[in-house]
Design a protein around this motif. Structure first.
Motif, short mmCIF file in Angstrom:
data_model
loop_
_atom_site.label_atom_id
_atom_site.label_comp_id
_atom_site.label_asym_id
_atom_site.label_seq_id
_atom_site.Cartn_x
_atom_site.Cartn_y
_atom_site.Cartn_z
N GLY A 347 0.80 -1.22 0.00
CA GLY A 347 0.00 0.00 0.00
C GLY A 347 0.82 1.26 0.00
N GLY A 348 2.15 1.12 -0.02
CA GLY A 348 3.02 2.29 -0.04
C GLY A 348 4.46 1.85 -0.31
N MET A 349 5.27 2.80 -0.76
CA MET A 349 6.66 2.48 -1.08
C MET A 349 7.59 3.57 -0.56
SD MET A 349 6.54 0.92 -4.95
CE MET A 349 4.97 1.48 -5.60
N VAL A 350 8.80 3.14 -0.19
CA VAL A 350 9.85 4.05 0.25
C VAL A 350 11.01 3.91 -0.74
CG1 VAL A 350 11.50 4.61 2.08
CG2 VAL A 350 9.20 3.80 2.68
N TYR A 351 11.42 5.03 -1.33
CA TYR A 351 12.53 5.04 -2.28
C TYR A 351 13.75 5.66 -1.59
CZ TYR A 351 9.08 4.40 -6.08
OH TYR A 351 8.07 3.94 -6.91
N THR A 352 14.80 4.86 -1.40
CA THR A 352 16.03 5.38 -0.78
C THR A 352 16.96 5.85 -1.90
OG1 THR A 352 15.75 3.65 0.89
CG2 THR A 352 17.84 4.86 0.90
N VAL A 353 16.97 7.15 -2.12
CA VAL A 353 17.73 7.73 -3.23
C VAL A 353 18.30 9.08 -2.76
CG1 VAL A 353 17.68 8.48 -5.65
CG2 VAL A 353 16.17 6.63 -4.90
N GLY A 354 19.50 9.41 -3.21
CA GLY A 354 20.16 10.64 -2.81
C GLY A 354 19.36 11.90 -3.10
N ASN A 355 19.69 12.98 -2.37
CA ASN A 355 18.88 14.21 -2.46
C ASN A 355 19.00 14.94 -3.78
OD1 ASN A 355 21.45 15.29 -2.16
ND2 ASN A 355 21.11 16.03 -0.08
N GLU A 356 19.92 14.51 -4.67
CA GLU A 356 19.97 15.15 -5.99
C GLU A 356 18.76 14.76 -6.83
OE1 GLU A 356 21.99 11.15 -6.45
OE2 GLU A 356 21.95 12.76 -4.95
N GLN A 357 18.00 13.76 -6.37
CA GLN A 357 16.80 13.32 -7.10
C GLN A 357 15.50 13.80 -6.42
OE1 GLN A 357 16.65 11.64 -10.02
NE2 GLN A 357 18.87 11.75 -10.18
N ASP A 358 15.59 14.78 -5.53
CA ASP A 358 14.40 15.26 -4.82
C ASP A 358 13.29 15.67 -5.79
OD1 ASP A 358 15.61 14.82 -2.40
OD2 ASP A 358 15.92 16.93 -1.89
N TYR A 359 13.66 16.45 -6.80
CA TYR A 359 12.63 16.96 -7.73
C TYR A 359 12.01 15.82 -8.53
CZ TYR A 359 10.29 19.90 -11.15
OH TYR A 359 9.33 20.49 -11.93
#
Length: 593
Positions: A347-359
């Motif tokens: 029912g939900g997902m967490v994406y662990t990715v560096g802050n350069e991909q915020d947008y």
């Protein structure tokens, strides 16, 4: 219902009874050491619904609690702070409820929708490095914390196994490889392939310099370098299914996957499901067609398809090029949808990715919401800052990265060096020492990274992380080992059952019990905030309180058998809580140090 929940209900009842007002929430904090009390209620927020002097309001609420809550022994008001004294009986009762509970604070999966946590997601043209390490440790820990909070969790990654960067390593291997393999060189497969990525870059730079010398501009030289054109041609062949190119691609990626698995095992993380970009890069196009029909997307004159997000404070985002090919956004849309198809209970997902991909993730989540997927309301980007070293920034193509395997070995070596200086391992076998050095080294690395808020950038210093004093993994591991030593001396085997209701608590015992009571709430907060730092720093506070207790209260030399039994049982519970907390951080605790 814990103490804070009980007091919150009674404070709301007091406000209603005394002032005929409704209080939505109650703010608590730890009582300052210079004041008498065990828990403090902050009166100032109550002034939103009750007009008057905060001291007078505090006195009235305090008296109400004294009259209506059995375990409230007394109170005092300092300015706008209501300090409450709680009976020893309450803390004894609490301890009885958790004594001998191995998984105190952990909840079983409650039937809610599952959560999928993505982390690692490497490229197959290089080994994992220090930047990946922060990603992997964060994602794994958040998955474990969410699981401990009572939700089913799936751990996943998407492996970036296609594209020009992969072809660069493949081409360099063809040109400079002399048929090298992991077996013939003795190198891990990911390291071998990564070496050829570096070799490509060196050859590419030489060709650029040659073209510039022939009169081309730097930009032209970068585009026209023969080795780059050859790599681009190889990518076209891969996309066309060229048998020889695909065969080499499979072979070299196979080397890398084997190397990755070794590193993951070394770090102590795992996954439930792997996705590969080569399988997912065409996903999402069908949903672009659907979105065009429903008005989520618009098609421009050149045939390209866009999503106009300007009304949402963002910009226009392309989802299909004019030639009909997909972009990363299209692929990510399709992959997210595919994951729900594969795991309908998510029912939900967490994406662990560096802050350069915020947008990127703001856009992705918004588009999925606009496409009408209910689960898109429960997507979270676990954004994190980069990891720097005292020597500066890392660059993969130049071969200046800190390799994850090398880092793990360096941590074990540093742990060995410091442990030998302390000289406490005389009775250990060489195998036991080696295992302990790795446990301490990995614990130091993981704790140093996870104790910091994910959003903050980290300057990582291996030696500082292995300090046996202060807010470090080894300090906490050492305290756990000290507790196990106490239990061995007390000859504890199995459960400790005792009735301590008549014992007067020492202030240090009471402080430990207060900390222990906070543990379940800390887990829930850490899960809600996706923050292993909350678990790490809670554990440090618990350890500080235990060491203060250890220094001020005699455990094995207590005045009575009952006191001794209680203090040993309390130590055992603290040790188990440290172990449980560190389990969520992926850190092992040694029985001896």
């Amino acid at each position: 219902m814990n103490l804070q929940q009980t007091l919150e209900l009674q404070v709301k009842a007091a406000i209603k009874a005394l002032f005929q007002a409704e209080l939505q929430s109650v703010e608590f904090q730890a009582t300052r050491k210079e004041f008498t009390g065990d828990i403090t209620i902050v009166v100032f927020p109550m002034l939103r619904v009750v007009k008057g002097n905060p001291v007078v309001i505090g006195e009235q609420v305090g008296q109400y609690l004294l009259d209506n809550v059995d375990d409230v022994l007394g109170f005092n008001v300092v300015k706008g702070f209501l300090n409450i004294e709680i009976s020893d009986r309450y803390y004894h009762s609490f301890f009885q409820s958790i004594n001998n509970t191995l998984n105190y604070g952990f909840l079983e999966a409650n039937g809610d929708k599952a959560v999928m946590v993505e982390y690692s997601s490497p490229n197959t043209n290089k080994p994992l490095h220090l930047g990946h390490v922060r990603n992997v440790l964060l994602g794994y820990s958040v998955a474990e914390i969410i699981k401990a909070s009572g939700k089913k969790v799936y751990k996943t990654q998407i492996i970036n196994d296609r594209g020009i960067h992969i072809c660069k390593s493949m081409l360099a291997w063809q040109r400079f490889g002399n048929e090298e393999t992991p077996e013939s060189t003795g190198l891990k497969g990911d390291k071998l392939v990564g070496n050829y990525y570096v070799k490509f870059d060196k050859a590419y730079k030489i060709e650029i310099a040659q073209l510039i010398a022939q009169g081309l501009s730097e930009d032209e030289a970068k585009k026209k370098a023969p080795i780059l054109l050859a790599a681009q041609e190889m990518l076209i062949k891969w996309e066309a299914g060229d048998e020889a190119v695909v065969s080499l691609w499979k072979e070299m990626n196979g080397w890398v996957y084997k190397g990755f698995e070794e590193t993951y095992k070394n770090i102590g993380v795992d996954f439930d499901k792997y996705y590969y970009e080569s399988d997912t890069y065409l996903l999402g196009k069908e949903f672009v067609s659907e979105g065009l029909k429903t008005g989520v997307f618009i098609q421009k004159e050149d045939g390209s398809v866009w999503c106009d997000l300007t009304d949402d404070g963002l910009d226009e985002k392309i989802v299909l090029r004019s030639d009909g090919t997909a972009v990363y956004m299209t692929q990510d849309i399709g992959t997210a949808i595919q994951r729900i198809k594969d795991y309908p209970d998510v029912g939900g997902m967490v994406y662990t990715v560096g802050n350069e991909q915020d947008y990127h993730f703001k856009v992705l989540f918004l588009i999925l919401k606009k496409l009408g997927f209910d689960w898109a309301k429960h997507l979270f980007h676990l954004s994190y800052g980069m990891v720097d070293l005292p020597s500066g920034k890392m660059k993969s193509r130049e071969g200046t990265v800190v390799d994850a395997d090398d880092l793990i070995q360096e941590m074990a070596d540093t742990a060995e060096e410091i442990s030998k200086e302390l000289g406490k391992l005389e009775d250990y076998s060489e195998d036991e020492k080696k295992a302990l050095y790795k446990t301490i080294g990995l614990g130091a690395l993981k704790y140093y990274i996870l104790k910091v808020d994910p959003k903050k950038r980290i300057l990582f210093d291996p030696k500082e992380s292995i300090d046996f004093q202060g807010n470090t993994g080894p300090f906490i591991q050492y305290t756990y080992a000290r507790i196990q030593s106490i239990l061995r001396k007390a000859d504890v085997s199995g459960n400790l059952s005792l009735n301590t209701v008549d014992l007067t608590l020492h202030e240090k015992e009471k402080q430990l019990l207060k900390q222990l009571e906070n543990f379940p709430e800390i887990i829930q907060n850490a899960a809600a905030q996706h923050s292993p730092a909350l678990i790490a720093n809670y554990t440090y506070d618990l350890v500080k309180d235990f060491n203060s207790f250890y220094q001020n209260v005699s455990i094995l030399g207590a005045d009575s058998a009952l006191e001794k039994a209680f203090r040993v049982a309390l130590s055992q519970t603290v040790g188990q809580t440290i172990k449980n907390a560190f389990k969520m951080l992926g850190i092992e605790v040694p029985e001896r140090m």
